[in-house]
Enzyme design. Structure first.
Site, PDB file in Angstrom:
ATOM      1  N   THR A 136      73.896  20.270  30.224  1.00 40.59           N
ATOM      2  CA  THR A 136      73.727  18.817  30.266  1.00 40.59           C
ATOM      3  C   THR A 136      72.353  18.425  30.803  1.00 40.59           C
ATOM      4  OG1 THR A 136      74.520  16.859  31.452  1.00 40.59           O
ATOM      5  CG2 THR A 136      74.930  18.938  32.507  1.00 40.59           C
ATOM      6  N   ASP A 137      71.930  17.209  30.476  1.00 40.84           N
ATOM      7  CA  ASP A 137      70.686  16.688  31.057  1.00 40.84           C
ATOM      8  C   ASP A 137      70.862  16.330  32.533  1.00 40.84           C
ATOM      9  OD1 ASP A 137      72.289  14.420  30.732  1.00 40.84           O
ATOM     10  OD2 ASP A 137      70.808  13.262  29.608  1.00 40.84           O
ATOM     11  N   GLU A 138      72.117  16.266  33.000  1.00 39.74           N
ATOM     12  CA  GLU A 138      72.339  15.841  34.393  1.00 39.74           C
ATOM     13  C   GLU A 138      71.803  16.855  35.399  1.00 39.74           C
ATOM     14  OE1 GLU A 138      76.017  13.952  35.303  1.00 39.74           O
ATOM     15  OE2 GLU A 138      76.215  13.123  33.294  1.00 39.74           O
ATOM     16  N   TYR A 161      79.398  17.841  39.831  1.00 42.39           N
ATOM     17  CA  TYR A 161      79.422  18.299  38.427  1.00 42.39           C
ATOM     18  C   TYR A 161      78.052  18.842  38.026  1.00 42.39           C
ATOM     19  CZ  TYR A 161      78.793  17.883  33.375  1.00 42.39           C
ATOM     20  OH  TYR A 161      78.455  18.128  32.057  1.00 42.39           O
ATOM     21  N   LYS A 165      76.900  22.682  36.953  1.00 44.99           N
ATOM     22  CA  LYS A 165      76.272  23.023  35.666  1.00 44.99           C
ATOM     23  C   LYS A 165      74.895  23.655  35.904  1.00 44.99           C
ATOM     24  CE  LYS A 165      77.613  22.346  32.005  1.00 44.99           C
ATOM     25  NZ  LYS A 165      78.496  23.157  31.106  1.00 44.99           N
TER      26      LYS A 165
HETATM   27  P1  NAD Z   1      85.859  18.264  27.841  1.00 42.96           P
HETATM   28  O1  NAD Z   1      86.221  18.027  29.267  1.00 42.96           O
HETATM   29  O2  NAD Z   1      86.263  17.286  26.803  1.00 42.96           O
HETATM   30  O3  NAD Z   1      86.409  19.691  27.377  1.00 42.96           O
HETATM   31  C1  NAD Z   1      86.362  20.827  28.185  1.00 42.96           C
HETATM   32  C2  NAD Z   1      87.286  21.876  27.569  1.00 42.96           C
HETATM   33  O4  NAD Z   1      87.190  23.090  28.349  1.00 42.96           O
HETATM   34  C3  NAD Z   1      88.761  21.485  27.577  1.00 42.96           C
HETATM   35  O5  NAD Z   1      89.336  21.748  26.312  1.00 42.96           O
HETATM   36  C4  NAD Z   1      89.386  22.362  28.664  1.00 42.96           C
HETATM   37  O6  NAD Z   1      90.739  22.679  28.404  1.00 42.96           O
HETATM   38  C5  NAD Z   1      88.498  23.585  28.594  1.00 42.96           C
HETATM   39  N1  NAD Z   1      88.456  24.349  29.852  1.00 42.96           N
HETATM   40  C6  NAD Z   1      88.267  23.857  31.108  1.00 42.96           C
HETATM   41  N2  NAD Z   1      88.282  24.873  31.995  1.00 42.96           N
HETATM   42  C7  NAD Z   1      88.461  26.022  31.288  1.00 42.96           C
HETATM   43  C8  NAD Z   1      88.547  27.404  31.636  1.00 42.96           C
HETATM   44  N3  NAD Z   1      88.446  27.816  32.915  1.00 42.96           N
HETATM   45  N4  NAD Z   1      88.710  28.316  30.647  1.00 42.96           N
HETATM   46  C9  NAD Z   1      88.841  27.906  29.348  1.00 42.96           C
HETATM   47  N5  NAD Z   1      88.777  26.622  28.969  1.00 42.96           N
HETATM   48  C10 NAD Z   1      88.594  25.694  29.923  1.00 42.96           C
HETATM   49  O7  NAD Z   1      84.282  18.457  27.855  1.00 42.96           O
HETATM   50  P2  NAD Z   1      83.174  18.032  26.795  1.00 42.96           P
HETATM   51  O8  NAD Z   1      82.767  16.657  27.056  1.00 42.96           O
HETATM   52  O9  NAD Z   1      83.629  18.441  25.449  1.00 42.96           O
HETATM   53  O10 NAD Z   1      81.976  18.975  27.256  1.00 42.96           O
HETATM   54  C11 NAD Z   1      81.875  20.310  26.766  1.00 42.96           C
HETATM   55  C12 NAD Z   1      80.666  20.976  27.396  1.00 42.96           C
HETATM   56  O11 NAD Z   1      79.491  20.247  27.054  1.00 42.96           O
HETATM   57  C13 NAD Z   1      80.715  21.032  28.918  1.00 42.96           C
HETATM   58  O12 NAD Z   1      80.195  22.279  29.312  1.00 42.96           O
HETATM   59  C14 NAD Z   1      79.816  19.899  29.349  1.00 42.96           C
HETATM   60  O13 NAD Z   1      79.207  20.191  30.590  1.00 42.96           O
HETATM   61  C15 NAD Z   1      78.794  19.884  28.238  1.00 42.96           C
HETATM   62  N6  NAD Z   1      78.168  18.577  27.960  1.00 42.96           N
HETATM   63  C16 NAD Z   1      78.932  17.469  27.768  1.00 42.96           C
HETATM   64  C17 NAD Z   1      78.324  16.254  27.456  1.00 42.96           C
HETATM   65  C18 NAD Z   1      79.134  14.994  27.206  1.00 42.96           C
HETATM   66  O14 NAD Z   1      78.555  13.918  27.029  1.00 42.96           O
HETATM   67  N7  NAD Z   1      80.447  15.063  27.146  1.00 42.96           N
HETATM   68  C19 NAD Z   1      76.940  16.186  27.368  1.00 42.96           C
HETATM   69  C20 NAD Z   1      76.180  17.339  27.577  1.00 42.96           C
HETATM   70  C21 NAD Z   1      76.819  18.542  27.871  1.00 42.96           C
HETATM   71  O1  TDX Z   2      84.535   3.092  33.731  1.00 41.81           O
HETATM   72  C1  TDX Z   2      83.335   3.427  33.734  1.00 41.81           C
HETATM   73  N1  TDX Z   2      82.374   2.487  33.991  1.00 41.81           N
HETATM   74  C2  TDX Z   2      81.045   2.777  34.042  1.00 41.81           C
HETATM   75  O2  TDX Z   2      80.209   1.885  34.292  1.00 41.81           O
HETATM   76  C3  TDX Z   2      82.918   4.778  33.485  1.00 41.81           C
HETATM   77  C4  TDX Z   2      83.941   5.857  33.202  1.00 41.81           C
HETATM   78  C5  TDX Z   2      81.576   5.051  33.529  1.00 41.81           C
HETATM   79  N2  TDX Z   2      80.663   4.100  33.825  1.00 41.81           N
HETATM   80  C6  TDX Z   2      79.230   4.426  33.827  1.00 41.81           C
HETATM   81  C7  TDX Z   2      78.841   5.655  34.623  1.00 41.81           C
HETATM   82  C8  TDX Z   2      77.689   6.218  33.829  1.00 41.81           C
HETATM   83  O3  TDX Z   2      76.464   5.616  34.224  1.00 41.81           O
HETATM   84  O4  TDX Z   2      78.891   4.728  32.464  1.00 41.81           O
HETATM   85  C9  TDX Z   2      77.982   5.830  32.384  1.00 41.81           C
HETATM   86  C10 TDX Z   2      78.630   6.936  31.575  1.00 41.81           C
HETATM   87  O5  TDX Z   2      79.682   7.467  32.364  1.00 41.81           O
HETATM   88  P1  TDX Z   2      80.578   8.710  31.873  1.00 41.81           P
HETATM   89  O6  TDX Z   2      81.145   8.397  30.544  1.00 41.81           O
HETATM   90  O7  TDX Z   2      81.478   9.074  32.990  1.00 41.81           O
HETATM   91  O8  TDX Z   2      79.452   9.826  31.621  1.00 41.81           O
HETATM   92  P2  TDX Z   2      78.331  10.450  32.570  1.00 41.81           P
HETATM   93  O9  TDX Z   2      78.684  10.371  33.989  1.00 41.81           O
HETATM   94  O10 TDX Z   2      77.006   9.835  32.162  1.00 41.81           O
HETATM   95  O11 TDX Z   2      78.383  11.997  32.088  1.00 41.81           O
HETATM   96  C11 TDX Z   2      78.577  12.329  30.701  1.00 41.81           C
HETATM   97  O12 TDX Z   2      77.371  12.676  30.081  1.00 41.81           O
HETATM   98  C12 TDX Z   2      76.766  13.874  30.487  1.00 41.81           C
HETATM   99  C13 TDX Z   2      79.576  13.480  30.563  1.00 41.81           C
HETATM  100  O13 TDX Z   2      80.772  13.123  31.226  1.00 41.81           O
HETATM  101  C14 TDX Z   2      79.019  14.766  31.113  1.00 41.81           C
HETATM  102  O14 TDX Z   2      79.919  15.836  30.855  1.00 41.81           O
HETATM  103  C15 TDX Z   2      77.724  15.042  30.439  1.00 41.81           C
HETATM  104  O15 TDX Z   2      77.136  16.183  31.004  1.00 41.81           O
END
Ligand code: NAD
Ligand code: TDX
Length: 354
Positions: A136-138, A161, A165
């Protein structure tokens, strides 16, 4: 990567992993999908793979070394793509330990299992093998009003988190330098699209709006995120897998920076258009400012020029088209939303327990 098209994907019952499974099947890969089915992982996400013999689902944890190693013995994958993680920042505030367990301890275990097992590969297959870690960019922390994260930006994670990561990114990197494991890392901005668990901003706002519930905006709503449609992220990951240089990391972003309040208002406007409230009140009236997220990063913005210039990837979707598709997907899949949240999530506020 080698010619063999069998991959292990971890976390493939989650949001991005699930979309990636469909992406791989559409691109003629065979996939072993290892997922623990936590609160965020659901077989309902994979229903459209049911009759596809190129998708093999295995329930289990990435930290279960016996299981992971047995998958290597059985399938000799050409790569592992690691999505498995605890992914929600708010939950990491309430309970960091699970994030360290999966994202750090179990990612280390996955690396160890991989290192051990590819020793049995031919030297060519060892060279061709790829361990692609999805990050992630975080990890880069927070930007001020200007500037972009590049691959050289120092790590400065601010939430548990992000710290977990960042730790896993460092471990993955160390496996190249210490053991010669051919690794790749991608650092992506905020994804949106089908199958996103409704704890995240965009689906939460859509579902609350449809039920006439308050739309919670943290703090003043002026925090900025860069948004990328999930299918574009999947294409970026496959591009890096197939063409990325071993040991490199690639930033991936949508070049679409917006404040949270702008995102929420966009969703409200689209809903007014496609599904107006019975009362004819604009959805924006439901917007409610709530206490800020502790340690809330102000701004993320990504410089994706490395993946664009070196590997030729660019996003296909604009936010305008992607958000319309996403909204329509949620309107058409309310039953999926109900099924995946039924027993474990009610959209109440998370991440305030200090
Ligand atoms: P998600 O929470 O939707 O899915 C995570 C999945 O991993 C789930 O299916 C869960 O059952 C599985 N999991 C959790 N712990 C596990 C374990 N110990 N062994 C096997 N499986 C396990 O997450 P997402 O949003 O799809 O993110 C996927 C990846 O991408 C993560 O690594 C996250 O850090 C990264 N990422 C997410 C975003 C975003 O915006 N969602 C952005 C950048 C990077
Ligand atoms: O109810 C809300 N109200 C609100 O203002 C929620 C759930 C979030 N927010 C804000 C917090 C953040 O600034 O919106 C923005 C986005 O929040 P999230 O959807 O929780 O995402 P974020 O915290 O930015 O992280 C996501 O992007 C990077 C993913 O959850 C991560 O897994 C990924 O790495």
């Amino acid at each position: 990567m080698s010619q063999s098209k069998t991959l292990i994907v971890t976390g493939g019952a989650g949001f991005i992993g699930g979309n990636f499974i469909y992406h791989l099947l559409n691109n003629h890969y065979k996939v072993i999908n290892l997922d623990a089915l936590t609160y965020a992982g659901h077989m309902e996400t994979l229903l459209n793979t049911n009759d596809n013999d190129k998708h093999i689902f295995v329930k289990g944890r990435i930290g279960d070394s016996d299981l992971v190693e047995s998958l290597f013995d059985e399938y000799q994958p050409a790569a592992i793509v690691n999505f498995a993680a605890e992914s929600h920042v708010d939950r990491s505030i309430d309970g960091p330990a699970e994030f360290i367990q999966t994202n750090v301890v179990e990612t280390l275990s996955l690396l160890e299992s991989t290192r051990k097992k590819i020793k049995n590969y031919s030297s060519q297959a060892q060279q061709d093998f790829r361990f692609l870690h999805v990050s992630t960019d975080e990890v880069y922390g927070s930007l001020g009003d200007t500037g972009l994260f590049t691959e050289e930006t120092p790590y400065a994670p601010n939430s548990p988190y992000a710290a977990s990561k960042a730790s896993s990114d460092h471990l993955v990197r160390s496996y190249l330098h210490t053991y010669g494991l051919p690794v790749l890392i991608t650092n992506c901005s905020n994804n949106y699209g089908p199958y996103q668990f409704p704890e995240k901003l965009i689906p939460l706002i859509i579902l609350n709006a449809l039920e006439g519930k308050p739309l919670p905006v943290y703090g003043n709503g002026l925090n900025v995120r860069d948004w990328l449609y999930v299918e574009d992220h999947c294409a970026a990951i496959r591009t890096v897998l197939e063409k990325g240089r071993v040991g490199e990391k690639y930033n991936v972003g949508g070049n679409y920076e917006k404040t949270n309040i702008e995102i929420v208002k966009t969703i409200c406007r689209l809903l007014d258009e496609v599904k107006p409230q019975a009362s004819k009140e604009p959805y924006e009236k439901l917007i409610t400012y709530v206490d800020d997220r502790p340690g809330h990063d102000l701004r993320y913005a990504i410089d994706s020029s490395k993946i664009k210039n070196e590997l030729g990837w660019t996003p296909a979707e604009t936010f305008e088209s992607g958000i319309r598709k996403t909204l329509q997907w949620y309107l058409d899949n309310l039953e999926w939303c109900r099924q995946v949240t039924d027993k474990n999530y009610n959209r109440n506020r998370l991440g305030t327990s200090l």
